[in-house]
Scaffold this motif. Structure first.
Motif, PDB file in Angstrom:
ATOM      1  N   THR A  88     -21.607  -2.882 -43.576  1.00  0.00           N
ATOM      2  CA  THR A  88     -22.252  -3.235 -42.314  1.00  0.00           C
ATOM      3  C   THR A  88     -21.292  -3.924 -41.345  1.00  0.00           C
ATOM      4  O   THR A  88     -21.388  -3.740 -40.127  1.00  0.00           O
ATOM      5  CB  THR A  88     -23.472  -4.141 -42.555  1.00  0.00           C
ATOM      6  N   ALA A  89     -20.365  -4.736 -41.854  1.00  0.00           N
ATOM      7  CA  ALA A  89     -19.442  -5.447 -40.969  1.00  0.00           C
ATOM      8  C   ALA A  89     -18.565  -4.461 -40.201  1.00  0.00           C
ATOM      9  O   ALA A  89     -18.421  -4.550 -38.978  1.00  0.00           O
ATOM     10  CB  ALA A  89     -18.579  -6.417 -41.775  1.00  0.00           C
ATOM     11  N   THR A  90     -17.990  -3.487 -40.932  1.00  0.00           N
ATOM     12  CA  THR A  90     -17.160  -2.472 -40.269  1.00  0.00           C
ATOM     13  C   THR A  90     -17.984  -1.605 -39.330  1.00  0.00           C
ATOM     14  O   THR A  90     -17.550  -1.283 -38.214  1.00  0.00           O
ATOM     15  CB  THR A  90     -16.475  -1.590 -41.315  1.00  0.00           C
ATOM     16  N   SER A  91     -19.182  -1.243 -39.772  1.00  0.00           N
ATOM     17  CA  SER A  91     -20.027  -0.359 -38.968  1.00  0.00           C
ATOM     18  C   SER A  91     -20.453  -1.007 -37.665  1.00  0.00           C
ATOM     19  O   SER A  91     -20.537  -0.340 -36.624  1.00  0.00           O
ATOM     20  CB  SER A  91     -21.264   0.050 -39.773  1.00  0.00           C
ATOM     21  N   LEU A  92     -20.721  -2.312 -37.689  1.00  0.00           N
ATOM     22  CA  LEU A  92     -21.208  -2.984 -36.492  1.00  0.00           C
ATOM     23  C   LEU A  92     -20.071  -3.485 -35.608  1.00  0.00           C
ATOM     24  O   LEU A  92     -20.007  -3.159 -34.419  1.00  0.00           O
ATOM     25  CB  LEU A  92     -22.112  -4.162 -36.877  1.00  0.00           C
ATOM     26  N   CYS A  93     -19.156  -4.255 -36.201  1.00  0.00           N
ATOM     27  CA  CYS A  93     -18.140  -4.937 -35.390  1.00  0.00           C
ATOM     28  C   CYS A  93     -17.068  -3.993 -34.869  1.00  0.00           C
ATOM     29  O   CYS A  93     -16.447  -4.275 -33.837  1.00  0.00           O
ATOM     30  CB  CYS A  93     -17.485  -6.050 -36.220  1.00  0.00           C
ATOM     31  N   TYR A  94     -16.833  -2.896 -35.553  1.00  0.00           N
ATOM     32  CA  TYR A  94     -15.803  -1.965 -35.089  1.00  0.00           C
ATOM     33  C   TYR A  94     -16.389  -0.637 -34.645  1.00  0.00           C
ATOM     34  O   TYR A  94     -16.263  -0.248 -33.483  1.00  0.00           O
ATOM     35  CB  TYR A  94     -14.766  -1.757 -36.187  1.00  0.00           C
ATOM     36  N   CYS A  95     -17.051   0.059 -35.551  1.00  0.00           N
ATOM     37  CA  CYS A  95     -17.473   1.437 -35.270  1.00  0.00           C
ATOM     38  C   CYS A  95     -18.463   1.522 -34.121  1.00  0.00           C
ATOM     39  O   CYS A  95     -18.252   2.272 -33.152  1.00  0.00           O
ATOM     40  CB  CYS A  95     -18.070   2.057 -36.529  1.00  0.00           C
ATOM     41  N   VAL A  97     -19.287  -0.595 -31.757  1.00  0.00           N
ATOM     42  CA  VAL A  97     -18.743  -1.052 -30.477  1.00  0.00           C
ATOM     43  C   VAL A  97     -17.736  -0.045 -29.927  1.00  0.00           C
ATOM     44  O   VAL A  97     -17.741   0.283 -28.733  1.00  0.00           O
ATOM     45  CB  VAL A  97     -18.103  -2.442 -30.642  1.00  0.00           C
ATOM     46  N   SER A 122     -22.787   5.616 -31.644  1.00  0.00           N
ATOM     47  CA  SER A 122     -22.923   4.171 -31.465  1.00  0.00           C
ATOM     48  C   SER A 122     -24.360   3.725 -31.739  1.00  0.00           C
ATOM     49  O   SER A 122     -24.593   2.758 -32.476  1.00  0.00           O
ATOM     50  CB  SER A 122     -22.516   3.769 -30.047  1.00  0.00           C
ATOM     51  N   PHE A 126     -25.520   1.343 -34.838  1.00  0.00           N
ATOM     52  CA  PHE A 126     -26.232   0.108 -34.534  1.00  0.00           C
ATOM     53  C   PHE A 126     -27.577   0.071 -35.266  1.00  0.00           C
ATOM     54  O   PHE A 126     -27.945  -0.954 -35.856  1.00  0.00           O
ATOM     55  CB  PHE A 126     -26.456  -0.025 -33.027  1.00  0.00           C
ATOM     56  N   SER A 133     -29.975  -4.830 -42.294  1.00  0.00           N
ATOM     57  CA  SER A 133     -29.916  -6.286 -42.236  1.00  0.00           C
ATOM     58  C   SER A 133     -31.169  -6.886 -42.877  1.00  0.00           C
ATOM     59  O   SER A 133     -32.297  -6.487 -42.551  1.00  0.00           O
ATOM     60  CB  SER A 133     -29.811  -6.766 -40.781  1.00  0.00           C
TER      61      SER A 133
END
Length: 241
Positions: A88-95, A97, A122, A126, A133
């Motif tokens: 989830t961190a990679t998917s949200l903060c990088y991918c 965006v 995107s 998201f 979450s």
């Protein structure tokens, strides 16, 4: 590696061509004036690109490869990973965006397909992160997780059909992404772990093809001593009478 670009419907007046020679459709700045490396020394550590606006496609392809890689290693159970929350961190903060930025900047370039593709990804990334979450409680409303994977597969399939006049490399990447989503859908139907493993394998292949697409787009005749082939150029060719 090219993405589908809408063909011109009108031939501009010769005077308008001169006035708009640095427009968004004129991708290569060097095509309208000689190459002079001395006037592009503001960023000596970075490659020089002769474009009025930067090409957003490499950013989108890099994000696609990274996102697929993060999800696929979980699907394959690498290092005993079993929960998608690990990605989830990679998917949200990088991918998510990066997809949003790339998709928005595809609009001024006139590339409808690229804008639809990256902005759709995107939104999908998201929504996936939001669903996974624990504080959102969205996952509790789903009686069948296969519903979401079907929606994602349909969107990507439509975009794959729309890209049939782009390049073999892009179609290859989209094919493996579609197979990745299809295997996940079959897994939710059959609960066969081999389908999830196959989905991870397809996702890893799609990730490498996406990274290849990003690199082939970044390399051009001005900043590299070599070019990467697009693996089959299917774009329409202009014919002269």
């Amino acid at each position: 590696m090219s993405t589908p670009v809408a063909a011109e419907t009108m031939t501009p007046h010769p005077k308008a061509q001169e006035a708009n020679r640095y427009s968004a459709d004129d991708h290569h700045y060097a095509s309208s004036r000689p190459y002079d490396p001395l006037e592009n020394n503001e960023q000596p550590f970075l490659p020089v690109f002769h474009r009025r606006r930067a090409d957003p496609a490499p950013l989108g392809f890099l994000a696609l490869g990274s996102g697929l890689w993060a999800i696929s290693i979980v699907a394959m159970g690498t290092d005993n990973l079993t929960s998608l929350e690990a990605s989830t961190a990679t998917s949200l903060c990088y991918c998510a965006v990066a997809f949003l930025i790339a998709g928005i900047w595809e609009f001024p370039t006139g590339n409808s397909w690229g804008a639809a593709f990256f902005t759709s990804l995107s939104g999908l990334f998201f929504s996936t992160v939001y669903t996974l979450s624990p504080w959102s409680e969205v996952s509790t409303s789903y009686t069948d997780a296969n519903e979401f994977s079907h929606a994602v597969f349909i969107v990507l399939f439509v975009l794959t059909v729309a890209a049939h006049r782009s390049s073999g490399g892009l179609l290859c990447a989209l094919f493996f992404v579609d197979m990745f989503l299809l295997m996940i859908s079959i897994y939710y139907y059959t609960e066969n772990s081999s389908c999830l493993t196959a989905a991870g394998a397809f996702g890893i292949i799609a990730a490498f093809v996406s990274w290849y697409a990003a690199l082939s787009t970044l390399l051009n005749e001005h900043n590299s001593v070599f070019r990467l082939p697009v693996l089959l150029d299917l774009s329409p060719k202009t014919t002269t009478a």
